[in-house]
Design a protein around this motif. Structure first.
Motif, mmCIF file in Angstrom:
data_model
loop_
_atom_site.group_PDB
_atom_site.id
_atom_site.type_symbol
_atom_site.label_atom_id
_atom_site.label_comp_id
_atom_site.label_asym_id
_atom_site.label_seq_id
_atom_site.Cartn_x
_atom_site.Cartn_y
_atom_site.Cartn_z
ATOM 1 N N GLY A 188 50.937 -54.960 28.909
ATOM 2 C CA GLY A 188 49.513 -55.273 28.877
ATOM 3 C C GLY A 188 48.925 -54.849 30.200
ATOM 4 O O GLY A 188 49.652 -54.594 31.152
ATOM 5 N N PRO A 189 47.592 -54.754 30.267
ATOM 6 C CA PRO A 189 46.997 -54.451 31.572
ATOM 7 C C PRO A 189 47.314 -55.619 32.486
ATOM 8 O O PRO A 189 47.212 -56.761 32.051
ATOM 9 C CB PRO A 189 45.510 -54.356 31.291
ATOM 10 C CG PRO A 189 45.304 -55.107 30.024
ATOM 11 C CD PRO A 189 46.601 -55.080 29.270
ATOM 12 N N PRO A 190 47.692 -55.348 33.715
ATOM 13 C CA PRO A 190 48.116 -56.443 34.580
ATOM 14 C C PRO A 190 47.098 -57.572 34.626
ATOM 15 O O PRO A 190 47.459 -58.720 34.611
ATOM 16 C CB PRO A 190 48.273 -55.780 35.940
ATOM 17 C CG PRO A 190 48.426 -54.331 35.664
ATOM 18 C CD PRO A 190 47.773 -54.043 34.353
ATOM 19 N N ALA A 215 50.059 -46.624 35.388
ATOM 20 C CA ALA A 215 49.193 -47.783 35.532
ATOM 21 C C ALA A 215 47.969 -47.653 34.634
ATOM 22 O O ALA A 215 47.539 -48.606 34.008
ATOM 23 C CB ALA A 215 48.774 -47.932 36.978
ATOM 24 N N VAL A 216 47.402 -46.446 34.573
ATOM 25 C CA VAL A 216 46.223 -46.257 33.727
ATOM 26 C C VAL A 216 46.587 -46.504 32.280
ATOM 27 O O VAL A 216 45.898 -47.209 31.547
ATOM 28 C CB VAL A 216 45.642 -44.838 33.906
ATOM 29 C CG1 VAL A 216 44.503 -44.621 32.932
ATOM 30 C CG2 VAL A 216 45.165 -44.655 35.332
ATOM 31 N N ARG A 240 39.962 -33.818 33.124
ATOM 32 C CA ARG A 240 38.746 -34.082 33.888
ATOM 33 C C ARG A 240 37.502 -33.618 33.145
ATOM 34 O O ARG A 240 36.466 -33.399 33.734
ATOM 35 C CB ARG A 240 38.820 -33.403 35.263
ATOM 36 C CG ARG A 240 39.985 -33.816 36.131
ATOM 37 C CD ARG A 240 40.252 -35.297 36.163
ATOM 38 N NE ARG A 240 39.181 -36.100 36.736
ATOM 39 C CZ ARG A 240 39.065 -37.415 36.561
ATOM 40 N NH1 ARG A 240 39.895 -38.065 35.789
ATOM 41 N NH2 ARG A 240 38.096 -38.074 37.128
ATOM 42 N N SER A 290 40.858 -53.101 32.858
ATOM 43 C CA SER A 290 39.872 -52.313 32.114
ATOM 44 C C SER A 290 38.534 -53.019 32.256
ATOM 45 O O SER A 290 38.486 -54.249 32.337
ATOM 46 C CB SER A 290 40.221 -52.249 30.633
ATOM 47 O OG SER A 290 41.506 -51.755 30.440
ATOM 48 N N LYS A 339 37.054 -42.711 39.972
ATOM 49 C CA LYS A 339 37.504 -41.510 39.272
ATOM 50 C C LYS A 339 37.329 -41.628 37.762
ATOM 51 O O LYS A 339 38.145 -41.173 36.980
ATOM 52 C CB LYS A 339 38.969 -41.198 39.609
ATOM 53 C CG LYS A 339 39.206 -41.122 41.114
ATOM 54 C CD LYS A 339 40.479 -40.395 41.430
ATOM 55 C CE LYS A 339 40.855 -40.462 42.911
ATOM 56 N NZ LYS A 339 39.734 -40.480 43.847
ATOM 57 N N ALA A 361 48.929 -48.314 31.141
ATOM 58 C CA ALA A 361 49.186 -49.736 30.934
ATOM 59 C C ALA A 361 47.882 -50.503 30.800
ATOM 60 O O ALA A 361 47.780 -51.430 30.021
ATOM 61 C CB ALA A 361 50.011 -50.291 32.089
ATOM 62 N N GLY A 362 46.893 -50.062 31.553
ATOM 63 C CA GLY A 362 45.607 -50.752 31.508
ATOM 64 C C GLY A 362 44.970 -50.701 30.138
ATOM 65 O O GLY A 362 44.066 -51.455 29.825
ATOM 66 N N HIS A 363 45.422 -49.832 29.316
ATOM 67 C CA HIS A 363 44.843 -49.722 27.987
ATOM 68 C C HIS A 363 45.834 -50.167 26.926
ATOM 69 O O HIS A 363 45.711 -49.823 25.770
ATOM 70 C CB HIS A 363 44.433 -48.277 27.719
ATOM 71 C CG HIS A 363 43.141 -47.940 28.380
ATOM 72 N ND1 HIS A 363 41.953 -47.932 27.709
ATOM 73 C CD2 HIS A 363 42.858 -47.669 29.665
ATOM 74 C CE1 HIS A 363 40.989 -47.642 28.557
ATOM 75 N NE2 HIS A 363 41.503 -47.472 29.745
ATOM 76 N N ALA A 364 46.838 -50.851 27.331
ATOM 77 C CA ALA A 364 47.902 -51.156 26.394
ATOM 78 C C ALA A 364 47.620 -52.400 25.561
ATOM 79 O O ALA A 364 46.495 -52.768 25.327
ATOM 80 C CB ALA A 364 49.222 -51.247 27.141
ATOM 81 N N ARG A 365 48.642 -53.061 25.182
ATOM 82 C CA ARG A 365 48.629 -53.972 24.058
ATOM 83 C C ARG A 365 47.456 -54.942 23.964
ATOM 84 O O ARG A 365 46.732 -54.948 22.983
ATOM 85 C CB ARG A 365 49.942 -54.759 24.029
ATOM 86 C CG ARG A 365 50.087 -55.542 22.759
ATOM 87 C CD ARG A 365 51.323 -56.377 22.797
ATOM 88 N NE ARG A 365 51.186 -57.435 23.781
ATOM 89 C CZ ARG A 365 52.169 -58.227 24.114
ATOM 90 N NH1 ARG A 365 53.353 -58.065 23.578
ATOM 91 N NH2 ARG A 365 51.988 -59.184 24.985
ATOM 92 N N GLY A 366 47.296 -55.776 24.999
ATOM 93 C CA GLY A 366 46.295 -56.832 24.896
ATOM 94 C C GLY A 366 44.918 -56.277 24.618
ATOM 95 O O GLY A 366 44.178 -56.771 23.769
ATOM 96 N N VAL A 407 44.893 -43.160 40.965
ATOM 97 C CA VAL A 407 45.632 -44.244 40.331
ATOM 98 C C VAL A 407 46.833 -43.676 39.600
ATOM 99 O O VAL A 407 46.733 -42.664 38.922
ATOM 100 C CB VAL A 407 44.697 -44.950 39.323
ATOM 101 C CG1 VAL A 407 45.418 -46.090 38.642
ATOM 102 C CG2 VAL A 407 43.458 -45.441 40.032
ATOM 103 N N LEU A 442 41.026 -57.383 30.651
ATOM 104 C CA LEU A 442 39.712 -56.755 30.527
ATOM 105 C C LEU A 442 38.661 -57.642 31.178
ATOM 106 O O LEU A 442 38.639 -58.847 30.951
ATOM 107 C CB LEU A 442 39.395 -56.596 29.038
ATOM 108 C CG LEU A 442 37.977 -56.165 28.680
ATOM 109 C CD1 LEU A 442 37.749 -54.703 29.034
ATOM 110 C CD2 LEU A 442 37.708 -56.384 27.203
ATOM 111 N N ALA A 496 38.513 -47.802 33.658
ATOM 112 C CA ALA A 496 39.731 -48.564 33.888
ATOM 113 C C ALA A 496 40.326 -48.149 35.213
ATOM 114 O O ALA A 496 40.188 -47.006 35.642
ATOM 115 C CB ALA A 496 40.735 -48.303 32.764
ATOM 116 N N THR A 497 40.955 -49.090 35.885
ATOM 117 C CA THR A 497 41.767 -48.758 37.050
ATOM 118 C C THR A 497 43.180 -49.186 36.690
ATOM 119 O O THR A 497 43.425 -49.650 35.587
ATOM 120 C CB THR A 497 41.288 -49.531 38.294
ATOM 121 O OG1 THR A 497 41.538 -50.922 38.077
ATOM 122 C CG2 THR A 497 39.822 -49.309 38.557
ATOM 123 N N GLY A 498 44.097 -49.037 37.613
ATOM 124 C CA GLY A 498 45.459 -49.448 37.316
ATOM 125 C C GLY A 498 45.573 -50.955 37.112
ATOM 126 O O GLY A 498 46.589 -51.456 36.661
#
Ligand SMILES: Nc1nc2c(ncn2[C@@H]2O[C@H](COP(=O)(O)OP(=O)(O)O)[C@@H](O)[C@H]2O)c(=O)[nH]1
Lengths: 485, 322
Positions: free
Chosen positions: A25-27, B21-22, B295, A109, A55, B24-29, B17, A30, A104-106
């Protein structure tokens, strides 16, 4: 051509896609946030800068900005062009609606509701803030807190937005002066505390030059807090929606009547609050019929539990008469039915609410006939003071009204986020959304408990930005003007 | 990417980034929340409207809408029919995909052929041969003739600037037109679909999805797409900075040279104005990797019609385009 059926996976995996294929999941999940500020405080520049420096702007978008900036004779790209939407706005140079941006960043979102700063568009601020976890309010360091700032803060407080970020912009134009920042932050804090706002963080920024937007600025040496983006990434989101009793507005009854499912009868909906498990005892409202949850069905198979936000289908052990508009609630914690209740409304259309107006009430998934029985008072949105009610509400007014229905409705007090206690008043003639409402007296609710803690089970937010000092609790003033007729 | 950076004096951002990580930011939840929201929207449509229809072209966004709709009403049959406005210049692979999905799923598909409107004079072919703008009239005519009151599409707010302001329930007048000033504020999760006779509502369940969300979800749900979404060898020629496929629709012309390239499509619209991007991504995960580093926006890369003017999309929407 390999396409066969849709919704059938190839090859069929032994597990459900969303649960197992993407394990991470995102750390920090959202964050939904909104921006507000007066015209020219630099909101578009800030948003453009956030998108650019994180970016999130792609090269063709940037090319377009560079082209247009050059055509206008600017020597550096005007990042606010990234977020100016409709043609009418471009021509008038103002923002007239809510636009949504995604990045989104690392760490997180983000969904950004970019709301306009023009005075007459309170309705857009309300719309943008309605689902926000955080609102950024911009002020121009040269002018400080103005009526518009207070207005946006008041709206955020009424809607129960848990976090406010005060961005003191154009700090470059006051020579990065710490005293100016401190004065503005203290000014705003006094007001915010009065409003009962949960948590305020103030950050000095220069949107145009990028100071403290994404990267921390070393030109503002006296400030050692987070940048705007860092704060957005790290602010704590307490999601209390799943605590308390189940609220499950029935959207649709699923009855396949197919050979494979001749007797299937499922109630499709989204869990608005609480959690649900097979075996839970429920009550159907308004009928009052009781039953037990037999199963929680989804296209990915049966579930052991569904929490707030989940779209599922509930199967019950008994044949109860339930249809769209009904509410499934937990037996032990259920709302009462009422036919008359008090609501804080924002007038969204030109045709104003007035006593005697007949309209439609949209609450949860139900639509019922409603009568405006009284306009109790108006709220002065700069101060949240009660002022005498006008004969009819005008666009952008925020007021306390009494609504009466023919059929009993399972309404209950508004909870921040609006999954419970939010409603629309709709014109039956053409369907226009006349007003949006929050059940209960929101002004009283925020001023006695604080916006950030209006929900049961949510801890009081006391972690304030160091520069703002300790919060103090405000009590409602004893000398409100007498409400009008 | 050149931007005269006025950030002198500001500590530089700490590099880009990391890719993982990017993703992951869009992953499951996040995906699960988007899925639940879309299902909620689709069920609202079924509950509030008499004649809903899904616009289904065989493109990935419409495939996703159909997938979510089937999940929303499981195990019942889909309570919506499907509509495709066929420009006559669609990719044969996509039409074949469309038909196989309809046949396998026992779905009801209505096709409005732009050619029919040209043949009987209601539309005139454009000098540049592109038929994308010609879809509007057949779409609006068909909505009126069939009395569709909710028309569900796969448009996303991240696609284009004027889309960023689009509602999830978007009111259209009897001519299909979109008036920004008549759009209703949407607060919380309350969608107001009431409309006058003759008007209809366009519904966008993917409003809050980004291109990356769509691809991550396609991967997670193992949804099959038309093959042209993945890298393949194809005869193409360059026009306006895009790789176009030669065909009856009118290309190549003049000194445009056909060559073989390894490409994939990010969107699949009318062949005359849908460009391919050079790519080595042969499967969904490779596509996701490419998107993360790309990009250029999806529309910027592949839709000539949006490049026409800064307000191109907004103008077409006012006229009733999707
Ligand atoms: N010096 C300075 N000018 C700024 C800053 N932020 C915005 N501006 C300028 O203020 C003007 C209004 O900004 P804009 O973003 O369009 O304001 P909006 O109306 O709130 O969206 C523009 O000329 C910007 O270049 C800042 O931090 N410093």
């Amino acid at each position: 051509m390999s396409a066969q059926t849709l919704g059938v996976r190839n090859p069929a995996p032994a597990h459900s896609g969303l649960d197992d294929v993407l394990p991470l999941g995102p750390p920090r999940g959202l964050l939904r946030f909104a921006t507000a500020g007066s015209v020219d405080d630099g909101k578009s520049t800030l948003v453009g800068r956030l998108l650019h420096d994180s970016k999130s702007v792609l090269s063709d978008q940037l090319d377009a900005v560079n082209r247009t900036s050059a055509a206008r004779g600017l020597d550096s790209p005007d990042l606010s062009l990234l977020v100016d939407g409709l043609r009418a706005e471009r021509e008038q140079g103002i923002t007239i609606d809510v636009a949504y941006r995604y990045f989104a960043t690392g760490i997180r979102s983000f969904i950004l509701a970019d709301t306009p700063g023009h005075v007459q568009y309170t309705r857009n601020t309300v719309t943008g803030a309605s689902t926000a976890d955080l609102v950024i309010i911009l002020v121009d360091a040269r002018t400080g807190v103005v009526a518009q700032t207070r207005r946006h803060a008041a709206v955020a407080a009424l809607l129960g937005v848990p976090h406010l970020l005060l961005a003191v912009n154009k700090i470059d134009l006051v020579d990065f002066d710490e005293a100016v920042f401190d004065r503005i932050a203290a000014d705003f804090d006094r007001y915010a505390v009065n409003l009962g706002i949960g948590e305020v963080t103030a950050i000095p920024i220069s949107a145009l030059h990028g100071d403290n937007v994404v990267a921390r600025s070393h030109r503002i040496g006296w400030y050692d807090g987070p940048s705007v983006l860092e704060h957005l990434e790290l602010v704590d989101l307490a999601d209390a929606r799943s605590t308390g009793g189940l609220r499950f507005p029935v959207q649709y009854v699923i009855r396949p009547r197919t050979e494979s499912h001749p007797d299937y009868r499922g109630y499709a909906g989204r869990v608005a609050a609480g959690t649900v498990r097979p075996g839970d005892e429920i009550v159907a409202l308004p009928s009052g019929a009781r039953s037990t949850v037999a199963a929680i069905d989804t296209a990915d198979g049966l579930k052991d539990v569904a929490v707030a936000g989940d779209s599922v289908t509930l199967l019950l052990t008994d044949d109860v008469d339930l249809s769209r508009g009904d509410l499934i609630a937990s037996v032990t914690d259920q709302p009462e039915l009422s036919t008359e209740f008090s609501v804080t409304v924002t007038q969204l259309a030109d045709k104003g609410l007035r006593p005697g107006l007949r309209a439609l009430l949209r609450y949860g998934t139900s639509t019922t006939r409603v009568l405006v029985s009284a306009i109790d008072h108006l709220l002065d949105i700069d101060t949240l003071d009660r002022v005498p009610a006008p004969p009819a509400l005008a666009l952008n007014d925020i007021a306390q009204v009494t609504l009466r229905t023919v059929e009993p409705v399972a309404v209950e007090d508004f909870r921040p986020g609006g999954a419970v206690g939010s409603l629309l008043v709709v014109d039956p003639a053409d369907g226009t959304t006349l007003a949006a409402g929050m059940v209960g007296d929101r002004r009283a609710a925020v001023q006695t408990t604080g916006a950030g803690q209006a929900l049961p089970g949510v801890e009081a937010t006391t972690n304030r930005c160091p520069v703002l000092g300790e919060p103090t609790r405000a009590l409602p003033s004893a000398n409100f003007p007498t409400p009008g007729p | 990417m050149t931007i005269a950076s006025p950030t002198t004096g500001v500590i530089a951002a700490t590099g880009s980034v990391p890719r993982e990580a990017v993703a992951a930011g869009h992953a499951r939840g996040h995906l699960r929340a988007l899925e639940s929201e879309a299902i909620h929207i689709l069920r609202e449509v079924a509950g509030e409207f008499e004649q809903p229809v899904i616009l289904f072209s065989g493109g990935k966004d419409s495939i996703l809408v159909l997938h979510l709709a089937r999940k929303a009403f499981h195990p019942a049959p889909l309570p919506f029919s499907l509509l495709h406005v066929d420009t006559g210049h669609n990719f044969p692979e996509v039409i074949a995909y469309r038909d196989s999905v309809v046949a396998a799923g026992g779905l009801r598909l209505l096709v409005a052929h732009v050619q029919d409107w040209i043949d009987d004079g209601r539309l005139t072919e454009r000098p540049d041969g592109t038929r994308n703008p010609l879809q509007t009239v057949p779409l609006v005519d068909t909505i009126a003739a069939r009395k569709f009151d909710a028309v569900i599409g796969g448009a996303r707010r991240d696609e284009e600037r004027s889309r960023a302001k689009e509602r999830i329930f978007s009111l259209r007048d009897a001519f299909g037109g979109w008036d920004p000033r008549r759009q209703r504020p949407e607060l919380w999760g309350l969608y107001n679909g009431r409309h006058a006779a003759g008007e209809h509502v366009r519904v966008f369940p993917l409003s809050n999805w980004t291109e990356l969300d769509v691809w991550n979800y396609i991967a997670a749900e193992q949804i099959v797409l038309p093959d042209i979404y993945y890298a393949h060898e194809r005869e193409v020629f360059a026009r306006n900075g895009m790789w176009l496929t030669p065909g009856e629709w009118g290309g190549p012309v003049g000194d445009e040279q056909v060559e073989r390239r390894r490409v994939r499509y990010r969107t699949v619209g009318d062949m005359s104005c849908t460009g391919a991007v050079e790519s080595a991504a042969r499967d969904v995960n490779a596509v996701i990797d490419e998107i993360i580093v790309t990009r250029v926006t999806e529309r910027g890369a592949t839709r000539a019609d949006d490049k026409l003017s800064e307000a191109a999309m907004e103008d077409r929407k006012r006229e009733g385009y999707f």
